[in-house]
Every structure is written in structure tokens, then in C-alpha cells.
Design a protein around this motif. Structure first.
Motif, PDB file in Angstrom:
ATOM      1  N   SER A  38       0.827  -1.193   0.000  1.00 29.96           N
ATOM      2  CA  SER A  38       0.000   0.000   0.000  1.00 29.96           C
ATOM      3  C   SER A  38       0.866   1.249   0.000  1.00 29.96           C
ATOM      4  O   SER A  38       2.008   1.248   0.494  1.00 29.96           O
ATOM      5  N   PRO A  39       0.391   2.385  -0.520  1.00 34.53           N
ATOM      6  CA  PRO A  39       1.170   3.637  -0.540  1.00 34.53           C
ATOM      7  C   PRO A  39       1.576   4.091   0.857  1.00 34.53           C
ATOM      8  O   PRO A  39       2.676   4.620   1.056  1.00 34.53           O
ATOM      9  N   ALA A  40       0.675   3.921   1.853  1.00 32.46           N
ATOM     10  CA  ALA A  40       0.990   4.361   3.217  1.00 32.46           C
ATOM     11  C   ALA A  40       2.182   3.604   3.780  1.00 32.46           C
ATOM     12  O   ALA A  40       3.083   4.179   4.409  1.00 32.46           O
ATOM     13  N   LEU A  41       2.214   2.284   3.574  1.00 32.98           N
ATOM     14  CA  LEU A  41       3.345   1.499   4.072  1.00 32.98           C
ATOM     15  C   LEU A  41       4.632   1.865   3.338  1.00 32.98           C
ATOM     16  O   LEU A  41       5.728   1.845   3.943  1.00 32.98           O
ATOM     17  N   ARG A  42       4.528   2.196   2.062  1.00 38.55           N
ATOM     18  CA  ARG A  42       5.727   2.580   1.315  1.00 38.55           C
ATOM     19  C   ARG A  42       6.327   3.872   1.875  1.00 38.55           C
ATOM     20  O   ARG A  42       7.541   4.019   2.025  1.00 38.55           O
ATOM     21  N   VAL A  43       5.464   4.851   2.236  1.00 38.58           N
ATOM     22  CA  VAL A  43       5.935   6.117   2.831  1.00 38.58           C
ATOM     23  C   VAL A  43       6.605   5.857   4.181  1.00 38.58           C
ATOM     24  O   VAL A  43       7.661   6.424   4.510  1.00 38.58           O
ATOM     25  N   LEU A  44       6.032   4.983   5.009  1.00 42.14           N
ATOM     26  CA  LEU A  44       6.603   4.682   6.329  1.00 42.14           C
ATOM     27  C   LEU A  44       7.957   4.000   6.181  1.00 42.14           C
ATOM     28  O   LEU A  44       8.894   4.240   6.977  1.00 42.14           O
ATOM     29  N   ARG A  45       8.059   3.109   5.167  1.00 40.27           N
ATOM     30  CA  ARG A  45       9.345   2.439   4.955  1.00 40.27           C
ATOM     31  C   ARG A  45      10.428   3.467   4.560  1.00 40.27           C
ATOM     32  O   ARG A  45      11.591   3.396   5.025  1.00 40.27           O
ATOM     33  N   GLU A  46      10.076   4.442   3.733  1.00 40.65           N
ATOM     34  CA  GLU A  46      11.044   5.469   3.339  1.00 40.65           C
ATOM     35  C   GLU A  46      11.434   6.350   4.522  1.00 40.65           C
ATOM     36  O   GLU A  46      12.604   6.753   4.663  1.00 40.65           O
ATOM     37  N   GLN A  47      10.434   6.631   5.393  1.00 36.54           N
ATOM     38  CA  GLN A  47      10.751   7.437   6.588  1.00 36.54           C
ATOM     39  C   GLN A  47      11.718   6.698   7.513  1.00 36.54           C
ATOM     40  O   GLN A  47      12.610   7.316   8.119  1.00 36.54           O
ATOM     41  N   ARG A  48      11.573   5.384   7.638  1.00 36.07           N
ATOM     42  CA  ARG A  48      12.504   4.628   8.489  1.00 36.07           C
ATOM     43  C   ARG A  48      13.914   4.662   7.889  1.00 36.07           C
ATOM     44  O   ARG A  48      14.918   4.765   8.624  1.00 36.07           O
ATOM     45  N   ALA A  49      13.992   4.550   6.529  1.00 35.81           N
ATOM     46  CA  ALA A  49      15.323   4.605   5.912  1.00 35.81           C
ATOM     47  C   ALA A  49      15.997   5.957   6.184  1.00 35.81           C
ATOM     48  O   ALA A  49      17.210   6.052   6.457  1.00 35.81           O
ATOM     49  N   ASP A  50      15.209   7.055   6.107  1.00 31.85           N
ATOM     50  CA  ASP A  50      15.759   8.385   6.404  1.00 31.85           C
ATOM     51  C   ASP A  50      16.212   8.473   7.849  1.00 31.85           C
ATOM     52  O   ASP A  50      17.265   9.086   8.165  1.00 31.85           O
ATOM     53  N   LEU A  51      15.432   7.860   8.760  1.00 35.73           N
ATOM     54  CA  LEU A  51      15.768   7.899  10.187  1.00 35.73           C
ATOM     55  C   LEU A  51      17.079   7.157  10.443  1.00 35.73           C
ATOM     56  O   LEU A  51      17.936   7.616  11.236  1.00 35.73           O
ATOM     57  N   ASP A  52      17.285   6.026   9.766  1.00 35.14           N
ATOM     58  CA  ASP A  52      18.536   5.272   9.942  1.00 35.14           C
ATOM     59  C   ASP A  52      19.729   6.061   9.422  1.00 35.14           C
ATOM     60  O   ASP A  52      20.831   6.047  10.032  1.00 35.14           O
ATOM     61  N   ARG A  53      19.563   6.812   8.309  1.00 37.39           N
ATOM     62  CA  ARG A  53      20.668   7.599   7.770  1.00 37.39           C
ATOM     63  C   ARG A  53      21.025   8.762   8.683  1.00 37.39           C
ATOM     64  O   ARG A  53      22.210   9.101   8.851  1.00 37.39           O
ATOM     65  N   GLU A  54      20.025   9.374   9.305  1.00 46.32           N
ATOM     66  CA  GLU A  54      20.297  10.481  10.238  1.00 46.32           C
ATOM     67  C   GLU A  54      21.047   9.985  11.475  1.00 46.32           C
ATOM     68  O   GLU A  54      21.936  10.665  11.992  1.00 46.32           O
ATOM     69  N   LEU A  55      20.693   8.736  11.924  1.00 53.07           N
ATOM     70  CA  LEU A  55      21.416   8.194  13.077  1.00 53.07           C
ATOM     71  C   LEU A  55      22.861   7.913  12.705  1.00 53.07           C
ATOM     72  O   LEU A  55      23.804   8.195  13.489  1.00 53.07           O
ATOM     73  N   ALA A  56      23.088   7.375  11.512  1.00 48.00           N
ATOM     74  CA  ALA A  56      24.443   7.059  11.087  1.00 48.00           C
ATOM     75  C   ALA A  56      25.285   8.324  10.898  1.00 48.00           C
ATOM     76  O   ALA A  56      26.511   8.335  11.106  1.00 48.00           O
ATOM     77  N   ALA A  57      24.634   9.431  10.503  1.00 49.55           N
ATOM     78  CA  ALA A  57      25.363  10.680  10.291  1.00 49.55           C
ATOM     79  C   ALA A  57      25.563  11.452  11.581  1.00 49.55           C
ATOM     80  O   ALA A  57      26.204  12.515  11.578  1.00 49.55           O
ATOM     81  N   GLY A  58      24.978  10.950  12.683  1.00 48.13           N
ATOM     82  CA  GLY A  58      25.141  11.619  13.960  1.00 48.13           C
ATOM     83  C   GLY A  58      24.265  12.807  14.143  1.00 48.13           C
ATOM     84  O   GLY A  58      24.495  13.626  15.040  1.00 48.13           O
ATOM     85  N   LYS A  59      23.215  12.927  13.307  1.00 47.70           N
ATOM     86  CA  LYS A  59      22.323  14.080  13.398  1.00 47.70           C
ATOM     87  C   LYS A  59      21.322  13.915  14.540  1.00 47.70           C
ATOM     88  O   LYS A  59      20.746  14.905  15.017  1.00 47.70           O
ATOM     89  N   ILE A  60      20.984  12.642  14.942  1.00 40.11           N
ATOM     90  CA  ILE A  60      20.075  12.400  16.061  1.00 40.11           C
ATOM     91  C   ILE A  60      20.711  11.412  16.997  1.00 40.11           C
ATOM     92  O   ILE A  60      21.592  10.628  16.604  1.00 40.11           O
ATOM     93  N   THR A  61      20.238  11.394  18.235  1.00 35.75           N
ATOM     94  CA  THR A  61      20.773  10.471  19.223  1.00 35.75           C
ATOM     95  C   THR A  61      20.107   9.117  19.080  1.00 35.75           C
ATOM     96  O   THR A  61      19.047   8.990  18.437  1.00 35.75           O
ATOM     97  N   ALA A  62      20.728   8.103  19.693  1.00 38.41           N
ATOM     98  CA  ALA A  62      20.157   6.750  19.646  1.00 38.41           C
ATOM     99  C   ALA A  62      18.815   6.705  20.359  1.00 38.41           C
ATOM    100  O   ALA A  62      17.894   5.971  19.964  1.00 38.41           O
ATOM    101  N   GLU A  63      18.639   7.500  21.405  1.00 35.18           N
ATOM    102  CA  GLU A  63      17.361   7.513  22.146  1.00 35.18           C
ATOM    103  C   GLU A  63      16.259   8.092  21.278  1.00 35.18           C
ATOM    104  O   GLU A  63      15.141   7.563  21.219  1.00 35.18           O
TER     105      GLU A  63
END
Length: 409
Positions: A38-63
Motif C-alpha cells: 500500500s502507498p501508506a506502508l511505502r511512505v513509512l518504509r522510506e521514513q525509516r530509511a531516512d531515520l537510519d541515515r540520520e542516526l548514522a550521520a550523527g544528526k540524532i541520538t540513539a534515544e
């Protein structure tokens, strides 16, 4: 088990099977799934990928990553369950309604359009009896015709029909009186031939005496009358005057359609007379001694064969009367009939030569042809008679086969 209960049991079983097949998938409420995301699940999957990249770049904390990821997983779970939860309850409502309404609708439909009397053996038997005329109905019909003729003495056609009706019913004395009355008003060859036939039938088919005089009178009025020629030839044959018989029957052969059953019967009679008289047989294709004249048109053209079932042969005697009749398929009295003996079986019949009892019928209507053997010589059906009936038949049907295989009860 009676036919009624068998029908009810079978109908209920089929109804339950259909209801169960429709009820089960609706009650289970299973959502329809597809392989596409579904389109909604596809958007959520992309948001999780963005969240993982921000954690790897040190832009957000692990918490913060863990908290936001939990929210995304909750939303993804809600999206995947939403179709099933939204479809389950309405499907179960439809299932309950269908299980209740479908049987009631089926019963109501049959009660409004069906025929419960068709499941009643007594009712169907009564309908079958009503379709065929009873002895009382035919007697009433003939009595009505006799009364009409009495009230209208100039109705010569009705008088002729009355005489022929008596002949078919085996009431030869009354037929004789009727034709004698007709001859006094209508002194034609056919009338004298019918009168001679009635007297001969009363005399156990003997043409000696008065019948011969009537036949001679008929031939004096019309030397080519077919019935008079047939009777004259029969009388000559019985006296072993085979040349005279051949002479009479050859005149008949020249005046009937060569392809008809009657013509074939005449041909067989001629072959036998020539053989017994020591005369040469006529060559196929040889011209007839008399120029053919047009045959009288008749709406009855049914032709076929009557046989007797092997299982009933011991119940019939050679001298028993066999009545062949045609009646409207819609019901009512016979309008044409012929009389034979069991000894003549198998019989090749042609209703073009039958006597009409109640006027000329509508050539478009369907008919039922019956053959009945009566030990009492009575055309009225009685218990113990043997009979066979056809299905609905057209008036120009050929190749009809009637097997007498039923005992009248």
C-alpha cells in the motif's frame, strides 16, 4: 417415502448447501489481500530509511532514533490491520442476513410460482384422467350429436358424423339405422357404402345378403367409390372369385396416393389375390388400368405402426377388437378412429383413410394417437383393456410407432 417428502428433502438439502457456501467466507470476514504494497506502508518504509541515515550521520541520538522508530512501527502495524478490521464486521452482518433471508426467499418464491398439486400423486392422476375423455364424456358427446340431429333433421353432415361415430364405438345396429335414415335423404354412393359396412359389421363382418345389395347400389351410383370397391373386392375374394377381386382393387390402387400406407395395403391384397388366382404379378412401374383421379384432401396424415408388447401377448386373443383413435392433445373426445382385429398386428395405419367422427379438425393442432384392445368389442376404455398412447404429434407426422404395453386400470 412419498414424492412430496422426497422433493422437500432434496430442496432443503440443496438450500442448506448453497447457504453454507455463501455463509462461511462472509462470516470469517477475511480481508482480500494482494501482493502489492500500500502507498501508506511505502511512505513509512522510506521514513525509516531516512531515520537510519540520520542516526548514522550523527544528526540524532540513539534515544531519539528508538523513540521515532517505535512510532513508525506502530503506524505500520495499524496500516496493515486496518482493512481486515474494517471488513470483518460488515461481512458478518451480511452473512447473518443471508442465512436468514435466502431460505425464506426460496420458500416464498416456490409458493408463489410453483405448483404444490404437482407433488400430490392423487392430483396428478386426476389430471391425467381428465386429459383423456372418459366413457361417460364420449357417450354424452354422441348423445348430444344425436339430439342435435333429431332437432335439425336437415343436418345431413351431422347425421353422417353420427353414423360414423356409432361405427367407431362398435354400436353397429345404431349405425345401420342412422345410415339408412341418411340414405333416404342423401342417396349417394358413400352413404350406401357406409350403410353396407354397418350391416356387415353387425353380421360379424359378413358381406353376404343385404350388405352385398347395398354395395351394388353404391357402385351403380358411382362405379369408382373407393369404399364400395373395397367391399366388393373383399366379397369376391371371400368367394374365391380372385379375378373380380383384382379388378375392383386395381381401381382403388389407381385412385389413392401410391406412397400412402393405404396404397401399400391395397398392393399387398392385389398380390395375394393374383397369387391365389394363378394370375401374373403386376410389374413394378406398370401403368394402372384406370387414370388416377385426385384424392380427397384430409387434414389427417398421421402414418405409422401399431405393435403389441411381448409381455401382453398372452392377454389378447386374435379376434379381440383393436381400436385406433386420434384425439386433441389438449383434451376432448376422439375426432377420428379405425377398427381392426388383434390378428392383423402389426398394423400399418394411415389416418388419411380414417373416418371422421366430429367434423374436420384444425390441421395445426397437436393430437394424441391411441391404440386400445378390447375383449368386449367396446371402444370405451374399461378395466383390463390393453392400450398404448403417443406423445403430442403433428397431423402430418409419419413413422409413428405405438406399442400397446399398458393394462387399463
Amino acid at each position: 417415502m412419498t414424492p412430496f417428502f422426497l422433493f422437500i428433502a432434496a430442496a432443503l438439502a440443496l438450500l442448506l448447501i448453497v447457504t453454507a457456501l455463501l455463509f462461511r467466507p462472509l462470516w470469517q470476514g477475511r480481508a482480500i489481500t494482494t501482493d502489492a504494497e500500500s502507498p501508506a506502508l511505502r511512505v513509512l518504509r522510506e521514513q525509516r530509511a531516512d531515520l537510519d541515515r540520520e542516526l548514522a550521520a550523527g544528526k540524532i541520538t540513539a534515544e531519539a532514533h528508538a523513540q521515532t522508530l517505535g512510532e513508525l512501527e506502530a503506524r505500520a502495524l495499524a496500516e496493515s490491520e486496518a482493512p481486515e478490521q474494517s471488513l470483518g464486521k460488515p461481512r458478518r452482518v451480511w452473512a447473518a442476513g443471508l442465512a436468514l433471508v435466502l431460505p425464506l426467499a426460496a420458500v416464498a418464491l416456490y409458493l408463489s410460482l410453483g405448483n404444490l398439486q404437482g407433488l400430490n400423486p392423487r392430483a396428478t392422476a386426476a389430471l391425467a384422467e381428465d386429459a383423456a375423455p372418459t366413457a361417460a364424456q364420449i357417450d354424452a358427446m354422441v348423445a348430444g350429436l344425436a339430439d342435435r340431429v333429431k332437432r335439425h333433421p336437415d343436418d345431413l353432415e351431422g347425421l353422417q358424423m353420427l353414423g360414423r361415430s356409432y361405427m367407431v364405438l362398435g354400436r353397429f345396429a345404431e349405425a345401420e339405422t342412422t345410415f339408412a335414415q341418411l340414405a333416404s335423404k342423401k342417396p349417394e354412393a358413400q352413404t350406401y357404402a357406409d350403410w353396407a359396412d354397418a350391416v356387415a359389421s353387425r353380421q360379424n363382418r359378413s358381406l353376404e345378403g343385404e350388405p352385398e345389395k347395398l354395395v351394388r347400389q353404391a357402385l351403380k351410383l358411382d362405379p369408382n367409390n373407393i369404399k364400395a370397391l373395397a367391399l366388393s373386392g373383399t366379397l369376391a375374394f371371400e368367394r374365391k372369385q380372385f379375378k373380380l377381386a383384382v379388378a375392383d382393387w386395381e381401381k382403388i390402387a389407381a385412385r389413392v396416393p401410391p406412397e400412402s400406407e393405404f396404397a401399400q395395403s391395397v398392393d399387398a391384397m392385389l398380390r395375394e389375390a393374383r397369387q391365389r388366382g394363378g394370375m401374373p404379378q403386376k410389374q413394378a412401374g406398370a401403368p394402372s388400368p384406370v387414370t388416377p383421379s385426385p384424392a380427397a384432401a384430409s387434414p389427417l396424415k398421421m402414418r405409422g405402426t401399431v405393435t403389441l408388447a411381448a409381455a401382453l401377448r398372452d392377454k389378447a386373443s386374435p379376434d379381440d377388437a383393436l381400436f385406433l383413435f386420434a384425439r386433441p392433445a389438449a383434451g376432448g373426445p376422439p375426432f377420428a378412429g379405425m377398427r381392426f382385429k388383434v390378428s392383423e398386428l402389426p398394423i400399418q395405419f394411415d389416418f388419411a383413410q380414417a373416418q371422421l367422427m366430429m367434423g374436420s379438425p384444425d390441421p395445426k393442432q397437436k393430437v394424441i394417437i391411441g391404440a386400445r384392445i378390447s375383449k368386449r368389442g367396446n371402444a370405451m376404455p374399461q378395466a383390463g383393456d390393453l392400450q398404448g398412447l403417443t406423445a403430442e404429434t403433428a397431423m402430418d407426422a409419419t413413422g409413428i410407432r405405438i406399442e400397446i404395453a399398458e393394462v387399463v386400470k
